[in-house]
Motif scaffolding. Structure first.
Motif, PDB file in Angstrom:
ATOM      1  N   TRP A  79       8.858   7.453   8.648  1.00  0.00           N
ATOM      2  CA  TRP A  79       9.600   7.546   6.829  1.00  0.00           C
ATOM      3  C   TRP A  79       8.297   7.579   6.137  1.00  0.00           C
ATOM      4  CZ3 TRP A  79      12.157   5.705  10.759  1.00  0.00           C
ATOM      5  CH2 TRP A  79      13.486   6.225  11.047  1.00  0.00           C
ATOM      6  N   ARG A  80       8.248   7.962   4.835  1.00  0.00           N
ATOM      7  CA  ARG A  80       6.573   8.310   3.957  1.00  0.00           C
ATOM      8  C   ARG A  80       7.158   6.980   3.605  1.00  0.00           C
ATOM      9  NH1 ARG A  80       9.605  11.954   0.146  1.00  0.00           N
ATOM     10  NH2 ARG A  80      11.399  10.684  -0.798  1.00  0.00           N
ATOM     11  N   ASN A  81       7.777   6.022   3.522  1.00  0.00           N
ATOM     12  CA  ASN A  81       7.270   4.622   2.710  1.00  0.00           C
ATOM     13  C   ASN A  81       6.885   3.673   3.780  1.00  0.00           C
ATOM     14  OD1 ASN A  81       9.500   4.565   3.801  1.00  0.00           O
ATOM     15  ND2 ASN A  81      10.710   3.344   2.093  1.00  0.00           N
ATOM     16  N   CYS A  82       6.605   3.745   4.875  1.00  0.00           N
ATOM     17  CA  CYS A  82       6.097   3.026   5.668  1.00  0.00           C
ATOM     18  C   CYS A  82       5.055   3.338   6.370  1.00  0.00           C
ATOM     19  CB  CYS A  82       6.701   3.438   7.320  1.00  0.00           C
ATOM     20  SG  CYS A  82       8.961   3.321   7.540  1.00  0.00           S
ATOM     21  N   TYR A  83       4.426   4.086   5.396  1.00  0.00           N
ATOM     22  CA  TYR A  83       3.029   4.721   5.310  1.00  0.00           C
ATOM     23  C   TYR A  83       2.646   3.839   3.824  1.00  0.00           C
ATOM     24  CZ  TYR A  83       3.433   7.693   9.714  1.00  0.00           C
ATOM     25  OH  TYR A  83       3.971   8.421  10.874  1.00  0.00           O
ATOM     26  N   ASP A  84       1.043   3.546   4.474  1.00  0.00           N
ATOM     27  CA  ASP A  84       0.358   2.996   2.911  1.00  0.00           C
ATOM     28  C   ASP A  84      -0.174   4.488   2.697  1.00  0.00           C
ATOM     29  OD1 ASP A  84      -1.335   0.969   1.514  1.00  0.00           O
ATOM     30  OD2 ASP A  84      -2.728   2.298   1.450  1.00  0.00           O
ATOM     31  N   SER A  85      -0.300   4.563   0.841  1.00  0.00           N
ATOM     32  CA  SER A  85       0.167   5.442   0.485  1.00  0.00           C
ATOM     33  C   SER A  85      -1.591   5.943  -0.244  1.00  0.00           C
ATOM     34  CB  SER A  85       0.088   5.747  -1.150  1.00  0.00           C
ATOM     35  OG  SER A  85      -0.214   4.440  -1.904  1.00  0.00           O
ATOM     36  N   VAL A  86      -2.446   5.336  -0.020  1.00  0.00           N
ATOM     37  CA  VAL A  86      -3.974   4.920  -0.356  1.00  0.00           C
ATOM     38  C   VAL A  86      -3.996   5.556   1.211  1.00  0.00           C
ATOM     39  CG1 VAL A  86      -6.357   3.877  -0.528  1.00  0.00           C
ATOM     40  CG2 VAL A  86      -3.781   3.543  -2.101  1.00  0.00           C
ATOM     41  N   TRP A  87      -4.196   4.795   2.197  1.00  0.00           N
ATOM     42  CA  TRP A  87      -3.824   5.545   3.533  1.00  0.00           C
ATOM     43  C   TRP A  87      -4.117   6.787   3.956  1.00  0.00           C
ATOM     44  CZ3 TRP A  87      -1.137   6.964   7.904  1.00  0.00           C
ATOM     45  CH2 TRP A  87      -2.636   6.864   9.126  1.00  0.00           C
ATOM     46  N   LEU A  88      -2.788   7.123   4.085  1.00  0.00           N
ATOM     47  CA  LEU A  88      -2.719   8.823   3.256  1.00  0.00           C
ATOM     48  C   LEU A  88      -3.637   9.694   2.920  1.00  0.00           C
ATOM     49  CD1 LEU A  88       1.529   8.602   3.562  1.00  0.00           C
ATOM     50  CD2 LEU A  88      -0.335   9.354   5.577  1.00  0.00           C
ATOM     51  N   ALA A  89      -3.428   9.408   2.087  1.00  0.00           N
ATOM     52  CA  ALA A  89      -4.718  10.153   1.235  1.00  0.00           C
ATOM     53  C   ALA A  89      -6.254  10.088   1.168  1.00  0.00           C
ATOM     54  CB  ALA A  89      -4.922   9.513  -0.618  1.00  0.00           C
ATOM     55  N   SER A  90      -6.544   9.290   1.714  1.00  0.00           N
ATOM     56  CA  SER A  90      -7.869   8.508   2.733  1.00  0.00           C
ATOM     57  C   SER A  90      -7.567   9.701   3.344  1.00  0.00           C
ATOM     58  CB  SER A  90      -8.121   7.582   3.228  1.00  0.00           C
ATOM     59  OG  SER A  90      -7.620   7.519   4.077  1.00  0.00           O
ATOM     60  N   LEU A  91      -6.179  10.598   4.214  1.00  0.00           N
ATOM     61  CA  LEU A  91      -6.823  11.573   6.132  1.00  0.00           C
ATOM     62  C   LEU A  91      -6.523  13.186   4.883  1.00  0.00           C
ATOM     63  CD1 LEU A  91      -3.626   9.806   7.635  1.00  0.00           C
ATOM     64  CD2 LEU A  91      -5.767   9.427   7.968  1.00  0.00           C
ATOM     65  N   GLN A  92      -7.703  14.015   6.284  1.00  0.00           N
ATOM     66  CA  GLN A  92      -7.215  15.842   5.998  1.00  0.00           C
ATOM     67  C   GLN A  92      -5.894  15.594   5.795  1.00  0.00           C
ATOM     68  OE1 GLN A  92     -10.287  16.435   8.777  1.00  0.00           O
ATOM     69  NE2 GLN A  92     -11.974  15.284   7.853  1.00  0.00           N
ATOM     70  N   ALA A  93      -5.955  17.097   5.361  1.00  0.00           N
ATOM     71  CA  ALA A  93      -4.228  17.563   5.348  1.00  0.00           C
ATOM     72  C   ALA A  93      -3.957  17.622   7.333  1.00  0.00           C
ATOM     73  CB  ALA A  93      -4.461  18.766   4.957  1.00  0.00           C
ATOM     74  N   SER A  94      -5.023  17.842   7.885  1.00  0.00           N
ATOM     75  CA  SER A  94      -4.507  18.276   9.368  1.00  0.00           C
ATOM     76  C   SER A  94      -3.967  16.436   9.791  1.00  0.00           C
ATOM     77  CB  SER A  94      -5.786  18.671  10.075  1.00  0.00           C
ATOM     78  OG  SER A  94      -6.621  17.699  10.537  1.00  0.00           O
TER      79      SER A  94
END
Length: 115
Positions: A79-94
């Motif tokens: 689920w989306r709230n399991c992942y750190d939002s700052v970490w997710l934002a650092s990833l490329q869309a792919s």
């Protein structure tokens, strides 16, 4: 939570006396997810003490709010709230797409809940 493997969890650093372990947390974990995992750890320790079957006691793990982090391996399909939002934002869309994130929040119990 059955999608989680050992590689997705925090690791430990031993202290110099090798009696306690400091938690090294994966960057991908959100604070909510990490708090929930700590609640599960506490539950396991309580149950171990209650059962009193002997054997090796759970290791002493020191949680540090601003302790060390590691890149770690992020599990797919949480689920989306399991992942750190700052970490997710650092990833490329792919990279985010490959995680196949469930577009809902997991209903974590309140941080003060007794499991």
């Amino acid at each position: 939570m059955g999608k989680l493997k050992t590689a997705h969890m925090s690791s430990d650093e031993r202290d110099e006396e090798m009696r306690t372990f400091r938690v090294v947390r994966p960057e991908w974990q959100s604070a909510q997810f990490r708090r929930f995992m700590h609640q599960l750890d506490d539950l396991y320790i309580r149950e171990f003490k209650r059962m009193n079957k002997g054997g090796n006691a759970p290791r002493v793990r020191i949680q540090q709010l601003d302790g060390p982090q590691e890149a770690g391996s992020a599990p797919v399909g949480l689920w989306r709230n399991c992942y750190d939002s700052v970490w997710l934002a650092s990833l490329q869309a792919s990279q985010r797409n490959r995680l196949r994130i469930i577009d809902e929040d997991y209903p974590f119990p309140p941080s003060d809940a007794q499991l």
